[in-house]
Motif scaffolding. Structure first.
Motif, short mmCIF file in Angstrom:
data_model
loop_
_atom_site.label_atom_id
_atom_site.label_comp_id
_atom_site.label_asym_id
_atom_site.label_seq_id
_atom_site.Cartn_x
_atom_site.Cartn_y
_atom_site.Cartn_z
N LEU A 7 20.46 2.69 5.45
CA LEU A 7 19.10 2.16 5.29
C LEU A 7 19.13 0.64 5.17
O LEU A 7 18.41 -0.07 5.87
CB LEU A 7 18.48 2.72 4.01
CG LEU A 7 17.53 3.89 4.09
CD1 LEU A 7 17.19 4.36 2.69
CD2 LEU A 7 16.26 3.55 4.86
N ASN A 8 20.01 0.17 4.28
CA ASN A 8 20.04 -1.27 4.04
C ASN A 8 20.47 -2.05 5.26
O ASN A 8 19.94 -3.13 5.52
CB ASN A 8 20.95 -1.58 2.84
CG ASN A 8 20.29 -1.17 1.54
OD1 ASN A 8 19.06 -1.05 1.47
ND2 ASN A 8 21.08 -0.93 0.50
N GLN A 34 18.16 10.80 -1.79
CA GLN A 34 19.05 9.64 -1.74
C GLN A 34 18.35 8.42 -1.19
O GLN A 34 18.51 7.30 -1.69
CB GLN A 34 20.27 9.95 -0.86
CG GLN A 34 21.38 10.70 -1.56
CD GLN A 34 22.57 10.87 -0.63
OE1 GLN A 34 23.07 9.91 -0.04
NE2 GLN A 34 23.02 12.10 -0.47
N ALA A 35 17.58 8.62 -0.13
CA ALA A 35 16.84 7.50 0.46
C ALA A 35 15.78 7.01 -0.53
O ALA A 35 15.56 5.80 -0.68
CB ALA A 35 16.19 7.93 1.77
N TYR A 36 15.17 7.96 -1.22
CA TYR A 36 14.16 7.61 -2.23
C TYR A 36 14.79 6.78 -3.35
O TYR A 36 14.26 5.75 -3.75
CB TYR A 36 13.52 8.88 -2.79
CG TYR A 36 12.43 8.60 -3.79
CD1 TYR A 36 11.11 8.46 -3.38
CD2 TYR A 36 12.72 8.47 -5.15
CE1 TYR A 36 10.10 8.19 -4.30
CE2 TYR A 36 11.73 8.20 -6.08
CZ TYR A 36 10.42 8.05 -5.65
OH TYR A 36 9.42 7.78 -6.55
N ASP A 37 15.94 7.24 -3.81
CA ASP A 37 16.62 6.54 -4.90
C ASP A 37 17.07 5.14 -4.47
O ASP A 37 17.22 4.24 -5.30
CB ASP A 37 17.84 7.34 -5.39
CG ASP A 37 17.41 8.63 -6.09
OD1 ASP A 37 16.23 8.72 -6.49
OD2 ASP A 37 18.26 9.55 -6.20
N ALA A 38 17.28 4.97 -3.16
CA ALA A 38 17.63 3.64 -2.65
C ALA A 38 16.39 2.76 -2.49
O ALA A 38 16.48 1.63 -2.06
CB ALA A 38 18.36 3.78 -1.31
N GLY A 39 15.22 3.33 -2.83
CA GLY A 39 13.99 2.52 -2.83
C GLY A 39 13.06 2.81 -1.67
O GLY A 39 12.00 2.20 -1.55
N GLY A 209 15.73 8.07 12.58
CA GLY A 209 16.29 9.24 11.92
C GLY A 209 17.80 9.23 11.86
O GLY A 209 18.40 8.96 10.82
N SER A 210 18.43 9.49 12.99
CA SER A 210 19.88 9.72 12.98
C SER A 210 20.69 8.52 12.52
O SER A 210 21.75 8.69 11.92
CB SER A 210 20.35 10.22 14.35
OG SER A 210 19.71 9.55 15.38
N SER A 211 20.21 7.31 12.72
CA SER A 211 20.96 6.14 12.24
C SER A 211 20.91 6.01 10.72
O SER A 211 21.71 5.28 10.14
CB SER A 211 20.41 4.85 12.86
OG SER A 211 20.65 4.84 14.24
N ILE A 212 20.00 6.72 10.09
CA ILE A 212 19.95 6.72 8.62
C ILE A 212 20.65 7.95 8.05
O ILE A 212 21.50 7.86 7.19
CB ILE A 212 18.48 6.70 8.11
CG1 ILE A 212 17.76 5.42 8.57
CG2 ILE A 212 18.44 6.83 6.58
CD1 ILE A 212 16.26 5.42 8.28
#
Ligand SMILES: *Cc1c(COP(=O)(O)O)cnc(C)c1O
Length: 219
Positions: A7-8, A34-39, A209-212
């Motif tokens: 994501l980052n 996990q994505a949510y926890d990353a913000g 999608g797939s890149s994340i």
């Protein structure tokens, strides 16, 4: 690579005004968490039932985007919580979204999906159909929907010229629409394989999608 790192590293390459829709279709709740926890707060799904199940268990400040083809009889299941519907391709569907939005006393934002790819199989409107919808008297009567822009999927190809051409075409339709309608602000184009090119054509929203989350087993 972790979901957070993925994501980052994508966010780093995007201008701040571009919205990243994290396309989480087929992925388990734990991945979304996990994505949510990353913000991250904006997620895209292509099946209403799957999106609804995820909405029920995940935090309520997530913005849910429906990016898939929408069956009219299922709009009622997402009307309460969906924040943007990308794949609108008929007046009939707009009427149903309007009807369901009314039940919740809300306005649902929609994008019209344009057919820009060479493949026959991808959904979407052509330019005439777009104008027909935008100019129709019936649209004026739909007070609980708001068309805020366009969405498109390019041909699945490595040919950069082809991708530029298709995104450029969509961008030109968007620019024309924008000149007469102040609420039109969103141009949704670009996926894992082609978002860099979509950015060069000045997309405002990418669906990745797939890149994340990594490759999907099913579709
Ligand atoms: C699956 C999907 C995406 C994301 O695709 P990736 O190649 O995994 O980034 C984007 N847009 C739509 C409409 C999709 O169905």
């Amino acid at each position: 690579m972790s979901i957070k790192n993925n994501l980052n590293s994508i966010i780093k390459t995007l201008p701040p005004q571009v919205t990243l829709v994290a396309v989480s279709k087929t992925k388990p709740i734990t991945d979304l968490q996990q994505a949510y926890d990353a913000g991250h707060r904006v997620f895209g799904e292509n099946k209403i039932q799957e999106m609804t199940q995820k909405w029920e268990v995940l935090p309520k400040d997530i913005q849910w985007h429906m990016i898939g083809h929408v069956q009219r009889n299922k709009v009622k299941y997402m009307a309460e919580f969906v924040s943007l519907i990308h794949g609108v391709d008929s007046l009939k569907l707009l009427k149903e979204i309007d009807k369901q939005a009314k039940k919740y006393n809300k306005t649902i934002d929609c994008l019209l999906q344009m057919h820009i790819a060479e493949e026959e199989t991808k959904f979407g409107l052509d330019e005439n159909e777009l104008h027909e919808i935008m100019n129709s008297q019936e649209l004026q009567e739909l007070k609980n929907i708001r068309i805020i822009g366009l969405m498109g999927m390019a041909t699945f190809t490595e040919d950069k010229n082809q991708l530029h051409k298709e995104f450029h075409y969509l961008k030109s339709l968007f620019e024309t629409m924008k000149t007469s309608l102040s609420e039109v602000t969103v141009l949704s184009m670009g996926m894992s394989g082609d978002y860099e090119i979509a950015m060069e054509e000045v997309s405002t929203m990418v669906r990745i999608g797939s890149s994340i989350f990594g490759a999907r087993n099913t579709h």
